[in-house]
Design an enzyme around this catalytic site. Structure first.
Site, PDB file in Angstrom:
ATOM      1  N   GLY A 153      28.015  18.398 -18.562  1.00  0.00           N
ATOM      2  CA  GLY A 153      26.514  17.941 -18.622  1.00  0.00           C
ATOM      3  C   GLY A 153      25.785  18.514 -17.467  1.00  0.00           C
ATOM      4  NE  ARG A 154      20.439  14.850 -16.702  1.00  0.00           N
ATOM      5  CZ  ARG A 154      20.688  13.631 -17.041  1.00  0.00           C
ATOM      6  NH1 ARG A 154      22.087  13.202 -16.916  1.00  0.00           N
ATOM      7  NH2 ARG A 154      20.216  12.795 -17.759  1.00  0.00           N
ATOM      8  CB  ILE A 155      26.919  18.136 -12.556  1.00  0.00           C
ATOM      9  CG1 ILE A 155      25.972  17.049 -11.935  1.00  0.00           C
ATOM     10  CG2 ILE A 155      28.026  18.732 -11.640  1.00  0.00           C
ATOM     11  CD1 ILE A 155      26.479  15.903 -11.075  1.00  0.00           C
ATOM     12  NE  ARG A 176      33.231  12.015 -23.002  1.00  0.00           N
ATOM     13  CZ  ARG A 176      32.921  10.976 -22.474  1.00  0.00           C
ATOM     14  NH1 ARG A 176      33.261   9.734 -22.443  1.00  0.00           N
ATOM     15  NH2 ARG A 176      31.644  10.970 -21.582  1.00  0.00           N
ATOM     16  CB  ILE A 232      32.545  17.881  -7.455  1.00  0.00           C
ATOM     17  CG1 ILE A 232      32.450  18.685  -8.774  1.00  0.00           C
ATOM     18  CG2 ILE A 232      32.989  18.734  -6.554  1.00  0.00           C
ATOM     19  CD1 ILE A 232      31.277  18.065  -9.725  1.00  0.00           C
ATOM     20  NE  ARG A 234      31.887   7.856  -9.399  1.00  0.00           N
ATOM     21  CZ  ARG A 234      30.985   8.630  -8.912  1.00  0.00           C
ATOM     22  NH1 ARG A 234      31.024   9.685  -8.252  1.00  0.00           N
ATOM     23  NH2 ARG A 234      29.454   8.116  -8.629  1.00  0.00           N
ATOM     24  CD  GLU A 263      35.692   8.542  -3.022  1.00  0.00           C
ATOM     25  OE1 GLU A 263      34.767   8.280  -2.566  1.00  0.00           O
ATOM     26  OE2 GLU A 263      35.562   9.652  -3.924  1.00  0.00           O
ATOM     27  CG  HIS A 281      32.213  10.917  -2.670  1.00  0.00           C
ATOM     28  ND1 HIS A 281      32.635   9.987  -3.385  1.00  0.00           N
ATOM     29  CD2 HIS A 281      31.005  11.440  -3.274  1.00  0.00           C
ATOM     30  CE1 HIS A 281      32.079  10.060  -4.485  1.00  0.00           C
ATOM     31  NE2 HIS A 281      31.105  10.494  -4.465  1.00  0.00           N
ATOM     32  N   GLY A 283      29.178  15.443  -2.052  1.00  0.00           N
ATOM     33  CA  GLY A 283      28.619  15.953  -3.342  1.00  0.00           C
ATOM     34  C   GLY A 283      26.992  15.887  -3.327  1.00  0.00           C
TER      35      GLY A 283
END
Length: 315
Positions: A153-155, A176, A232, A234, A263, A281, A283
């Site tokens: 995706g974007r990241i 996917r 990075i 979940r 977490e 966390h 990010g």
């Protein structure tokens, strides 16, 4: 004036704007439990929550006043969006604004793990460093290696660009659905092919039921013994116990983690490992990014309050 609950302290300029427009309650007591979320849904017109707040199906089961949740964060797996839709509650998120910051953290973890920076810093701070050693803390070269990305995706695309342009890396990926990438990258036929091919595997998928334990024991076993794993996305995307087993037994070289399955609990076995770089966390943790996230979340709530469709609506 609509009643707005903000579940964590946010950037002061955004908070000040919210207070001018809404009757604001700022919660400072940490993440909301399921019962607290249910109470908030019954008491407030709009809510600006974030990761950890438990907006489960049961939280949406009562008589609700709330009609808008403007989530702080691109991930919203802590919100049962199906239950929200059934209850007539709109949900929005904050995509795009945290892409670069999160991609930067992925590369931070990749480099720190490859070059054993965490071990080195601990050595210096403890006074155990004895000076330059020809064979001391030999790590893994990064430039020219193969980067495997799970979730393009974007990241994922931003991570690919950093690897390709910054470190001359060959990029392979699993997604996917078919994906056209902005830099040369090869979409392999399966997750396990990516895990086996890559020198560095970076997981950048969304959270949620579709990706829970996607990186299981079999996927980790497909990695090279010299492979380095970075997450990075979940914490629940990875079988944490299987990853710890592989690290303890030396079946992979190392891991860099910014997220964890439960977490803020990080297992003692994981914290004891030298071949693992652990971040809390971070990010999206830049001042600019967090303010932009808060602004986008609030802008969605403002749009709802003015009768417009929230621009980043997800339900």
């Amino acid at each position: 004036m609509l009643r707005l609950l903000i579940t964590r302290p946010i950037a002061e300029p955004v908070l000040a704007q919210a207070r001018r427009l809404f009757d604001v309650t700022l919660h400072t007591g940490g993440k909301l439990s399921e019962a607290e979320c249910a109470a908030a849904l019954a008491e407030y017109d709009c809510i600006l929550p974030t990761l950890g707040d438990q907006f489960t199906a049961r939280a949406f089961a009562g008589d609700l006043r709330c009609r808008m949740i403007g989530n702080f964060g691109v991930g919203y797996n802590h919100i049962d969006t199906d239950a929200a839709a059934r209850a007539g509650v709109i949900v929005s998120n904050t995509p795009d604004v945290l892409t670069d910051a999160t991609a930067d953290i992925a590369m931070t973890l990749l480099l720190a793990t490859a070059r054993r920076a965490g071990e080195g810093e601990r050595m210096v701070r403890s006074g155990r460093w004895g000076g330059f050693d020809v064979k001391g803390l030999l790590g893994t070269h990064v430039t020219g290696k193969t980067l495997g990305i799970v979730g393009m995706g974007r990241i994922g695309q931003a991570i690919a660009a950093r690897g390709y342009h910054g470190f001359n890396m060959k990029v392979v990926f699993h997604n996917r659905s078919p994906k056209v990438t902005r830099v040369p990258a090869l979409q392999l036929e399966s997750l396990h092919h990516v895990m086996a091919e890559a020198d560095f595997v970076v997981v950048a998928t969304p959270g949620g039921t579709a990706t829970t334990k996607l990186i299981d024991a079999a996927a980790i076993a497909a990695m090279k013994p010299s492979g380095i794993f970075v997450n990075i996305s979940r914490g629940e995307v990875v079988d944490e116990t299987a990853l710890i087993d592989a690290l303890e037994q030396g079946r992979i070289a190392g891991a860099g983690l910014d997220v964890y399955e439960n977490e803020p609990h990080v297992p003692e076995r994981l914290r004891a490992l030298e071949n693992c770089v652990l971040l809390p966390h971070l990010g999206s943790a830049t001042q600019e990014t967090r303010q932009a996230m808060a602004q986008m979340a609030l802008d969605n709530i403002i749009a709802f309050s003015e009768g417009r469709d929230p621009p980043q609506r997800v339900t």
